[in-house]
Design a protein around this motif. Structure first.
Motif, PDB file in Angstrom:
ATOM      1  N   VAL A 167      -1.942  40.423  21.359  1.00 53.10           N
ATOM      2  CA  VAL A 167      -2.980  39.886  22.241  1.00 53.10           C
ATOM      3  C   VAL A 167      -4.349  40.224  21.653  1.00 53.10           C
ATOM      4  N   LEU A 168      -5.228  39.215  21.574  1.00 51.04           N
ATOM      5  CA  LEU A 168      -6.603  39.432  21.142  1.00 51.04           C
ATOM      6  C   LEU A 168      -7.517  39.245  22.348  1.00 51.04           C
ATOM      7  N   LEU A 169      -8.302  40.273  22.647  1.00 47.64           N
ATOM      8  CA  LEU A 169      -9.241  40.248  23.766  1.00 47.64           C
ATOM      9  C   LEU A 169     -10.645  39.994  23.244  1.00 47.64           C
ATOM     10  N   LEU A 170     -11.354  39.075  23.875  1.00 50.04           N
ATOM     11  CA  LEU A 170     -12.689  38.681  23.427  1.00 50.04           C
ATOM     12  C   LEU A 170     -13.679  38.862  24.578  1.00 50.04           C
ATOM     13  N   ASP A 171     -14.548  39.853  24.451  1.00 47.07           N
ATOM     14  CA  ASP A 171     -15.491  40.179  25.516  1.00 47.07           C
ATOM     15  C   ASP A 171     -16.857  39.554  25.227  1.00 47.07           C
ATOM     16  N   GLU A 172     -17.083  38.345  25.740  1.00 45.94           N
ATOM     17  CA  GLU A 172     -18.344  37.607  25.554  1.00 45.94           C
ATOM     18  C   GLU A 172     -18.786  37.624  24.077  1.00 45.94           C
ATOM     19  N   PRO A 173     -17.909  37.280  23.145  1.00 43.65           N
ATOM     20  CA  PRO A 173     -18.238  37.452  21.723  1.00 43.65           C
ATOM     21  C   PRO A 173     -19.285  36.479  21.198  1.00 43.65           C
ATOM     22  N   MET A 174     -19.596  35.436  21.972  1.00 44.41           N
ATOM     23  CA  MET A 174     -20.538  34.421  21.478  1.00 44.41           C
ATOM     24  C   MET A 174     -21.888  34.449  22.176  1.00 44.41           C
ATOM     25  N   SER A 175     -22.095  35.425  23.055  1.00 39.60           N
ATOM     26  CA  SER A 175     -23.312  35.442  23.874  1.00 39.60           C
ATOM     27  C   SER A 175     -24.581  35.666  23.048  1.00 39.60           C
TER      28      SER A 175
ATOM     29  N   GLY B 181       1.004  33.059  23.246  1.00 36.98           N
ATOM     30  CA  GLY B 181       0.337  32.020  22.499  1.00 36.98           C
ATOM     31  C   GLY B 181      -0.643  31.191  23.299  1.00 36.98           C
ATOM     32  N   GLU B 182      -1.011  31.674  24.484  1.00 35.99           N
ATOM     33  CA  GLU B 182      -1.930  30.937  25.344  1.00 35.99           C
ATOM     34  C   GLU B 182      -3.365  31.416  25.136  1.00 35.99           C
ATOM     35  N   PHE B 183      -4.315  30.473  25.234  1.00 34.39           N
ATOM     36  CA  PHE B 183      -5.739  30.833  25.239  1.00 34.39           C
ATOM     37  C   PHE B 183      -6.171  30.851  26.699  1.00 34.39           C
ATOM     38  N   PHE B 184      -6.361  32.049  27.209  1.00 32.63           N
ATOM     39  CA  PHE B 184      -6.641  32.239  28.635  1.00 32.63           C
ATOM     40  C   PHE B 184      -8.048  32.804  28.793  1.00 32.63           C
ATOM     41  N   THR B 185      -8.793  32.282  29.757  1.00 34.45           N
ATOM     42  CA  THR B 185     -10.178  32.707  29.958  1.00 34.45           C
ATOM     43  C   THR B 185     -10.395  33.269  31.349  1.00 34.45           C
ATOM     44  N   LEU B 186     -11.097  34.409  31.405  1.00 32.74           N
ATOM     45  CA  LEU B 186     -11.573  34.987  32.661  1.00 32.74           C
ATOM     46  C   LEU B 186     -13.028  34.570  32.803  1.00 32.74           C
ATOM     47  N   LEU B 187     -13.308  33.734  33.781  1.00 37.92           N
ATOM     48  CA  LEU B 187     -14.638  33.145  33.957  1.00 37.92           C
ATOM     49  C   LEU B 187     -15.240  33.601  35.280  1.00 37.92           C
ATOM     50  N   GLY B 188     -16.511  33.996  35.234  1.00 35.80           N
ATOM     51  CA  GLY B 188     -17.171  34.383  36.475  1.00 35.80           C
ATOM     52  C   GLY B 188     -18.538  34.968  36.209  1.00 35.80           C
ATOM     53  N   PRO B 189     -19.323  35.169  37.258  1.00 30.28           N
ATOM     54  CA  PRO B 189     -20.673  35.718  37.098  1.00 30.28           C
ATOM     55  C   PRO B 189     -20.635  37.208  36.780  1.00 30.28           C
ATOM     56  N   SER B 190     -21.764  37.758  36.389  1.00 27.41           N
ATOM     57  CA  SER B 190     -21.867  39.202  36.132  1.00 27.41           C
ATOM     58  C   SER B 190     -21.452  39.970  37.379  1.00 27.41           C
TER      59      SER B 190
ATOM     60  N   THR C 161     -15.955  35.361  29.760  1.00 26.16           N
ATOM     61  CA  THR C 161     -17.237  34.668  29.611  1.00 26.16           C
ATOM     62  C   THR C 161     -17.799  34.294  30.977  1.00 26.16           C
ATOM     63  N   HIS C 162     -19.117  34.094  31.008  1.00 27.29           N
ATOM     64  CA  HIS C 162     -19.757  33.527  32.199  1.00 27.29           C
ATOM     65  C   HIS C 162     -20.209  32.101  31.905  1.00 27.29           C
ATOM     66  N   ASP C 163     -19.913  31.623  30.698  1.00 27.50           N
ATOM     67  CA  ASP C 163     -20.367  30.325  30.221  1.00 27.50           C
ATOM     68  C   ASP C 163     -19.309  29.263  30.531  1.00 27.50           C
ATOM     69  N   GLN C 164     -19.621  28.362  31.447  1.00 23.05           N
ATOM     70  CA  GLN C 164     -18.635  27.371  31.889  1.00 23.05           C
ATOM     71  C   GLN C 164     -18.201  26.446  30.762  1.00 23.05           C
ATOM     72  N   SER C 165     -19.147  26.011  29.891  1.00 24.08           N
ATOM     73  CA  SER C 165     -18.782  25.098  28.809  1.00 24.08           C
ATOM     74  C   SER C 165     -17.859  25.789  27.817  1.00 24.08           C
ATOM     75  N   GLU C 166     -18.089  27.067  27.574  1.00 18.76           N
ATOM     76  CA  GLU C 166     -17.227  27.859  26.696  1.00 18.76           C
ATOM     77  C   GLU C 166     -15.802  27.898  27.245  1.00 18.76           C
ATOM     78  N   ALA C 167     -15.686  28.116  28.545  1.00 21.43           N
ATOM     79  CA  ALA C 167     -14.369  28.174  29.180  1.00 21.43           C
ATOM     80  C   ALA C 167     -13.650  26.828  29.091  1.00 21.43           C
ATOM     81  N   LEU C 168     -14.388  25.741  29.283  1.00 17.29           N
ATOM     82  CA  LEU C 168     -13.779  24.412  29.242  1.00 17.29           C
ATOM     83  C   LEU C 168     -13.310  24.056  27.835  1.00 17.29           C
ATOM     84  N   VAL C 169     -14.117  24.409  26.823  1.00 14.78           N
ATOM     85  CA  VAL C 169     -13.792  24.063  25.433  1.00 14.78           C
ATOM     86  C   VAL C 169     -12.595  24.864  24.920  1.00 14.78           C
TER      87      VAL C 169
END
Length: 353
Positions: A163-171, A38-47, A200-208
């Motif tokens: 588990v739902l995996l989201l690969d940069e779905p908002m880019s 039940g956790e919303f977990f984000t993998l954040l980093g550059p390309s 995501t590579h988007d820092q604001s997306e990860a924070l929100v």
């Protein structure tokens, strides 16, 4: 790798010592992570940091060279993708152009031979949840980017994955819509209580969006924790710069603090190094007309940038960046006092290169 901040659970999703190499390129280098149910977990980093490769290994679309993947306490490392309780929403959405929105969402259930009555019940539930009921008979080309994104989510969620995996779905969305979808996605995850893993590579997306996030660099996890923990206490220069703006100040250890190009700065704790870096976020620097009791710097404003909710100021000596509220305009050329409060200065532990 900061693994001690990760919850340990037998019922969530765990990757242990995952390694993956493509030719001479090391994509993943001994990655271990635990994601709670039940956790919303984000993998954040550059390309190129390995986050999408890790997501594909979790999905079963790629095999690791070594290491294990566990879901719900079961080893799924070699389990085919179709047999995993995992669904993926891709960056491109991958909708079938010749099928209606209803049939796009129903596709996975039909392929698994679900009864028509059950398909109708599940599809209508997801259409209603994602505010798509009025569009059920449209085709993808008749939808906006945000609507397509919601259809892709509905198609994944209708299978009720663990588990739902989201690969940069908002880019592919514009800035205004992306901000709205980020909030919608977070509310949806909380409502469903499912485990979401976002790349995501988007820092604001990860924070929100995130309950916790892992910052990745060159195939490794360099820091893991809640958005507040990682933003407020970055472990090194890379994390400090990647997750938000940061002033990085080279310095030398001195009694009670550090010596910098701006003079002596008092610290609340002692650095472990003799020479290193301290960081401070632009919004944490105080600005005024009077000299503060300690950690004061006399500076001149060289440039201002209006950002709607705030001004960004660049000052010399520096370069230093300060963020102020938009109601307080300070023109270039003006001299001010800055306060770099000791409680706001973060001691970075950069690896020696």
């Amino acid at each position: 790798m900061n693994q001690n901040q990760n919850p340990t659970t037998d019922q969530g999703l765990t990757v242990k010592h995952i390694c993956k190499q493509f030719g001479d390129v090391i994509a993943l280098d001994d990655v271990t992570l635990n994601v709670a149910p039940g956790e919303f977990f984000t993998l954040l980093g550059p390309s190129g940091c390995g986050k999408t490769t890790l997501l594909r290994i979790i999905a079963g679309l790629e095999l690791a060279d070594s290491g294990q993947v566990f879901s719900g306490g079961k080893d799924i490392t070699r389990l085919p993708a179709i047999k995993r309780q995992v669904n993926t929403v891709f960056q491109s959405y991958a909708l079938f152009p010749h099928l209606t929105i209803y049939e796009n969402i129903a596709f996975g259930l039909r392929s698994r031979k679900f009864p028509d009555a059950e398909i109708k019940k599940r599809v209508n539930r997801r259409l209603e949840m994602l505010d798509l009921s009025s569009m059920a008979q449209r085709h993808p080309h008749q939808l906006s980017g945000g609507q397509k994104q919601r259809v892709a989510l509905a198609r994944a969620l209708v299978n009720e994955p663990d588990v739902l995996l989201l690969d940069e779905p908002m880019s592919a969305l514009d800035a205004r819509l992306r901000a709205q979808v980020q909030e919608d996605l977070r509310r949806l995850q909380r409502k469903l209580g499912r485990t979401f893993i976002l790349v995501t590579h988007d820092q604001s997306e990860a924070l929100v969006c995130s309950d916790r996030l892992a910052v990745m660099r060159q195939g490794r996890v360099v820091q893991c924790g809640s958005p507040e923990e990682v933003y407020d206490n970055p472990t090194d220069s890379f994390v400090a710069k990647f997750l938000g703006a940061a002033n990085l100040i080279p310095c030398t250890k001195a009694p009670g603090g550090v010596q910098t190009a701006f003079g002596f700065l008092a610290l609340d704790k002692e650095p472990s190094w003799q020479e290193g870096t301290v960081a401070i976020r632009p919004e944490w620097i105080g600005i005024g007309d009077k000299e503060p009791e300690r950690n004061g710097i006399r500076a001149r404003v060289t440039e201002i940038v209006y950002r709607g909710t705030n001004f960004d100021l660049w000052l010399e000596p520096g370069p230093l960046r300060v963020r102020t509220s938009s109601y307080r305009r300070i023109d270039p050329g003006r001299k001010v006092w800055l306060e770099l409060a000791s409680k706001e200065l973060v001691i970075l532990e950069d690896e020696a290169h």
